[in-house]
Design an enzyme around this catalytic site. Structure first.
Site, PDB file in Angstrom:
ATOM      1  CB  CYS A  91      -1.177  -0.070   1.142  1.00  0.00           C
ATOM      2  SG  CYS A  91      -0.258  -0.578   2.722  1.00  0.00           S
ATOM      3  N   GLY A  92       1.837   1.220  -0.910  1.00  0.00           N
ATOM      4  CA  GLY A  92       2.684   2.612  -1.038  1.00  0.00           C
ATOM      5  C   GLY A  92       3.345   2.847   0.265  1.00  0.00           C
TER       6      GLY A  92
END
Lengths: 289, 132
Positions: A91-92
């Site tokens: 998720c980044g």
């Protein structure tokens, strides 16, 4: 130059990666909507609660017998950092940003000669800060089995923190989470929850009767306040995680698309080169006859 | 027709009701009371019990466990830790809560025993009131 079948395999593999990231993006988008709805549904409660607490704290806060949860223990030697992150990766910068904020805060406190204790919620953050702050871990809350964060999850985390506080394990507690700003922006935030730090309410001229006394209400509500703040942080975190994952997966999907385009051009070129080669061979063979 | 006031019931997870009401019966920690429009401003904690809301067109009943109620000139808002429509409460849910409360009162620290056992007694009484 790689041969044709290698290129072909490569393209096929990137294509299936793109399918996966695309699917993850869509799942994250759906989950984001749910998480945002949950965060919005929880907002009225938190706002009302903080408004009432602000009023109460303002009238009781300065008096002698103010509860420890509000006034503090009179010392700020031992800090408890509650680091809330996701249970999953991909998720980044979501988990990284929160851990970075927590690490920076911990280093600052340690440099000032304070004692630091760390309670982690969510395993990704735990992994990220283990190397640096592993010695300071005092506990971990696992939410990987929890599909949808409910108030009871927040209440049990709060219970854990309050028990430690009552046992005198720390003086100040701070939570670290990501505030959901938009799909592309989640802001790592630290917030002090013990001693409670309520924003003074705007001039509210209403004078309330309190039943039972203000002190008793405050003593009853402060622990709930901790749970409320943790709950809203968990909800914000949930929305932020999905938002971060959605934009990360969107990027990944786009990158995969670009890569496929490049590989396809390369594939076509090499195929053309092979054909040209074969033709030259045939023609020169025919000429030699 | 009687005056109306704004009534809000919110739990941490969602907002359960936001409506106009003529009167609201609130299970306060120190005893039940009824809030009507232009009631004097008061803030009180709640005990587990039944909250009755008279809207112009009928009565709605909710089961709430702790939290607090804020009555002011503009209206009444109840912030309940847990709140359910009375019709949705089942014996199993109540039993679970009673079991939790039991465990809490047994493990409570010396100075919290009273409040924990009061919570338990209120919960049982509320269950009897609902009649399930």
């Amino acid at each position: 130059m790689p041969n044709l079948s290698d290129l072909k395999n490569r393209i096929a593999s990137v294509k299936s990666t793109r399918k996966i990231t695309k699917a993850m993006q869509m799942v994250a988008a759906a989950k984001l909507r749910r998480a945002q709805e949950a965060a919005e549904a929880g907002r009225p409660y938190a706002e009302r609660f903080n408004a009432v607490m602000g009023g109460l704290a303002a009238s009781v806060g300065t008096s002698e017998g103010a509860p420890k949860l509000l006034a503090g223990t009179g010392s700020d030697q031992t800090h408890l950092l509650v680091v809330m992150t996701a249970e999953r990766g991909l998720c980044g910068g979501f988990n990284g940003n929160i851990s970075k904020a927590a690490r920076a805060a911990a280093q600052k406190l340690l440099a000032d000669g304070k004692t630091v204790k760390v309670l982690t919620v969510g395993k990704k953050g735990r992994e990220a800060i283990k190397r640096e702050l592993g010695d300071h871990f005092v506990g971990h809350v696992d939410l990987s089995e929890v599909k949808r964060v409910g108030y009871s999850d927040a209440a049990s985390i709060a219970q854990d923190i309050l028990t430690r506080f009552d046992a005198g394990e720390f003086d100040v507690a701070t939570i670290f989470y990501a505030r959901f700003e938009s799909v592309i922006s989640q802001i790592p935030t630290e917030k002090q929850i013990i001693p409670a730090d309520f924003e003074a309410s705007e001039d509210d001229s209403t004078v309330y009767d309190y039943e039972p006394s203000e002190e008793e209400i405050l003593a009853d509500l402060l622990p709930r306040g901790v749970a409320t703040q943790i709950f809203s942080a968990l909800l914000e975190n949930g929305a932020s995680e999905q938002g971060a994952r959605m934009s990360a997966m969107d990027n990944a999907t786009r990158n995969a698309g670009e890569m496929i385009d490049k590989l396809t051009i390369q594939y076509n070129r090499s195929r053309q080169a092979v054909i040209t080669n074969e033709l030259i061979e045939i023609i020169s063979g025919a000429e030699a006859l | 027709m009687a005056d109306m006031m704004q009534f809000d019931l919110v739990s941490p997870e969602r907002s359960l009701a936001s409506t106009q009401a003529t009167e609201v019966q609130i299970p306060g920690a120190e005893g039940d009371f009824t809030a009507m429009p232009d009631h004097a401003p008061v803030i009180t904690t709640l005990r587990p019990g039944v909250l009755k809301v008279m809207t112009g067109s009928g009565t709605e009943e909710y089961f709430v466990t702790g939290g607090f109620a804020e009555v002011s000139g503009e209206g009444t808002s109840v912030l309940a830790e847990r709140a359910y429509l009375k019709a949705d409460v089942t014996r199993d849910m109540l039993d679970e809560m009673i079991a939790d409360a039991n465990a809490a009162s047994e493990s409570a620290a010396a100075d919290a025993v009273d409040s924990a056992s009061k919570f338990l007694a209120d919960l049982v009484a509320a269950g009897d009131e609902i009649g399930i």
